[in-house]
Design an enzyme around this catalytic site. Sequence first.
Site, PDB file in Angstrom:
ATOM      1  N   ARG A 110      68.213  -4.121  17.578  1.00 43.73           N
ATOM      2  CA  ARG A 110      67.179  -4.869  18.328  1.00 43.73           C
ATOM      3  C   ARG A 110      65.765  -4.511  17.856  1.00 43.73           C
ATOM      4  O   ARG A 110      64.828  -4.484  18.643  1.00 43.73           O
ATOM      5  CB  ARG A 110      67.290  -4.605  19.836  1.00 43.73           C
ATOM      6  CG  ARG A 110      68.596  -5.051  20.472  1.00 43.73           C
ATOM      7  CD  ARG A 110      68.771  -6.553  20.435  1.00 43.73           C
ATOM      8  NE  ARG A 110      69.887  -6.989  21.257  1.00 43.73           N
ATOM      9  CZ  ARG A 110      71.130  -7.144  20.817  1.00 43.73           C
ATOM     10  NH1 ARG A 110      71.425  -6.903  19.552  1.00 43.73           N
ATOM     11  NH2 ARG A 110      72.077  -7.570  21.629  1.00 43.73           N
TER      12      ARG A 110
ATOM     13  N   SER B  17      70.286  -9.571  28.203  1.00 39.10           N
ATOM     14  CA  SER B  17      70.217  -8.141  28.526  1.00 39.10           C
ATOM     15  C   SER B  17      68.772  -7.756  28.787  1.00 39.10           C
ATOM     16  O   SER B  17      67.907  -7.976  27.929  1.00 39.10           O
ATOM     17  CB  SER B  17      70.724  -7.296  27.350  1.00 39.10           C
ATOM     18  OG  SER B  17      72.042  -7.633  27.040  1.00 39.10           O
TER      19      SER B  17
ATOM     20  N   GLU C  10      64.633  -4.466  26.806  1.00 39.36           N
ATOM     21  CA  GLU C  10      64.802  -5.244  25.581  1.00 39.36           C
ATOM     22  C   GLU C  10      63.886  -6.465  25.635  1.00 39.36           C
ATOM     23  O   GLU C  10      63.389  -6.942  24.621  1.00 39.36           O
ATOM     24  CB  GLU C  10      66.268  -5.704  25.474  1.00 39.36           C
ATOM     25  CG  GLU C  10      66.587  -6.304  24.120  1.00 39.36           C
ATOM     26  CD  GLU C  10      67.597  -7.431  24.186  1.00 39.36           C
ATOM     27  OE1 GLU C  10      67.187  -8.561  24.541  1.00 39.36           O
ATOM     28  OE2 GLU C  10      68.764  -7.186  23.880  1.00 39.36           O
TER      29      GLU C  10
END
Length: 337
Positions: free
Chosen positions: A162, A237, A333
Site C-alpha cells: 500500500r 479497508s 489506509e
Amino acid sequence: MRENASLHDYHTFGIEVSTRFLEEVHTTDEFLKVYRDSRYDDLPKLILGGGSNVLFTHDFPGLVIVNRLEGIQVLEEDERAVRLKVASGEIWHHLVLHCVENGWGGIENLSLIPGTVGAAPMQNIGAYGVEIKEVLESVEYLSLEDFRTYTLRNEACEFGYRESIFKHTLKDKAFIISIILRLEKKGHVLKMNYGDIREVLEKNQVNDPGIKDISQAVISIRQSKLPDPKELGNAGSFFKNPEVEPEVVESLLRKYPLMPNYPMPSGKIKVPAGWLIEQSGWKGKRVGNTGSHARQALVLVNYGGAKAEEVKDLAYTIIEDVESKFGIRLSPEVNFI
Ligand code: FAD
Ligand code: EPU
C-alpha cells in the site's frame, strides 16, 4: 466549472461535504489549463479519481479536479504477452474485465477494486495475493512543479505494501496520466492460494480454472464480504494490516494462540487488522451513523448522514483500543483530506 459543488457523488464514503470549485478533465491539456488557471492560483488543489480511498474531513476550500482521461491502447502484442497503455481516468474494474475477456492474465485477482487506473499505483493496489506492481512496467506523470511529463519505471516507483513514491516524495507533485502494463497470454500462472479462491472454485465445480474463473471467484468473495459503496458508504479497508516484529507476535501468540499471522519476506509478520479490531469488540458495532462493518471489521461504514468527525472519532477510538489490548498501533489506509 462548478462552484460550491457537493462532493457527495464524487466519493464512496458518502459524506456531505462540498468544494469551492470543481472541474472534470478529459485530456492532459485540459488538466494543465485548469490546474494553471489564474483563478485558482492560490487555492489548494486535489486530484480525484473515483474517490474510493478518501475521507473528506471538511469542506474543500479549493479546486477539486476529477480525472476523466480515457483510452486503452495495445502497444505491442505477440503470442506470449501484451503491453497495454491505459489512461489514468479509466475505471480499474472495466480494465480488468477487458483483460479477462481477452484472456490476458495478471490482474484477474484485482477484480472489482473500485476507482480509477491512475490511483492504482498510488497505493500499489492489492488483493487476493496480487499487487499491481507485479504487472506494471511504468507510470507516466505530469510534474505539478515544472509541468513536464516524466516516465517512472517500476523499480523507481518505490512500491511496497500500500505504498509508492506518489505517497511520499511525489505527494501532491504529480498527476498520473497513464500506466503501462505487461500481461501474459501464454504460460500465465494463476494465483489461487489466497483466501477462499480454491474453495469457491471447488464449490462451483471448476476443475480446470482459467483467468475468467479466478476473476469470477474473486468477485463473488468480495461481494459476500465487502459492502457495496452504492448501498453503504465506505472506502474499503480503513486501516492497513500492521507488519509487526516477530518477538511481538511470539509473545502475543502465547496469550492469543489463534491469532492469524503471515510472515513477510522482510522478516516482519503481518497480522490482520480485521482480526485485531474484531477481538477488540468492534466488529459490527454501530456508533451514531457510522460503525465497523458486520462482515468485515476493517471496513468503516456510513449508515447515512455520517459526519466526518464521527468517522474520525470512531477510527481513533479503534486505534486506541487495539493498541491498549495488543500493543499494536494501526495506521489508516484511507487518505484523509
Ligand atoms: P481516489 O480515492 O480518487 O484517490 C486516492 C488518492 O490518489 C488521493 O490522494 C488522490 O488525490 C490520488 N489520485 C487519484 N488519482 C490520481 C492521479 N491520476 N494522479 C495523482 N494522484 C491521484 N484498495 C486495494 O488496494 N485493494 C482492495 O482490495 C480494495 N478494495 C476496496 C473495496 C471497496 C469497497 C472500496 C470502497 C475501496 C477499496 N480499495 C481497495 C481502495 C480503493 O479502491 C483503491 O485505493 C483505488 O485505487 C482508489 O482509486 P480512486 O480512483 O477511487 O482514488
Ligand atoms: N479477519 C477477522 N475479522 C474480520 C476481518 C478479517 O478475523 O472481520 C481476519 C481473518 O483471519 C481473515 C484475515 O483477517 O482470514 C484476512 O481477511 P480478508 O481476507 O478479508 O482480508 P484483509 O486482510 O482484511 C486485505 C486488504 C483488502 C483486500 C483483501 C483481499 C488491506 C488493508 N486490506 O484485507 O484490501 O481486498 O485483503 O486480498 O491490506 C482495501 O485495501 O481497501 C482492501 C479492501
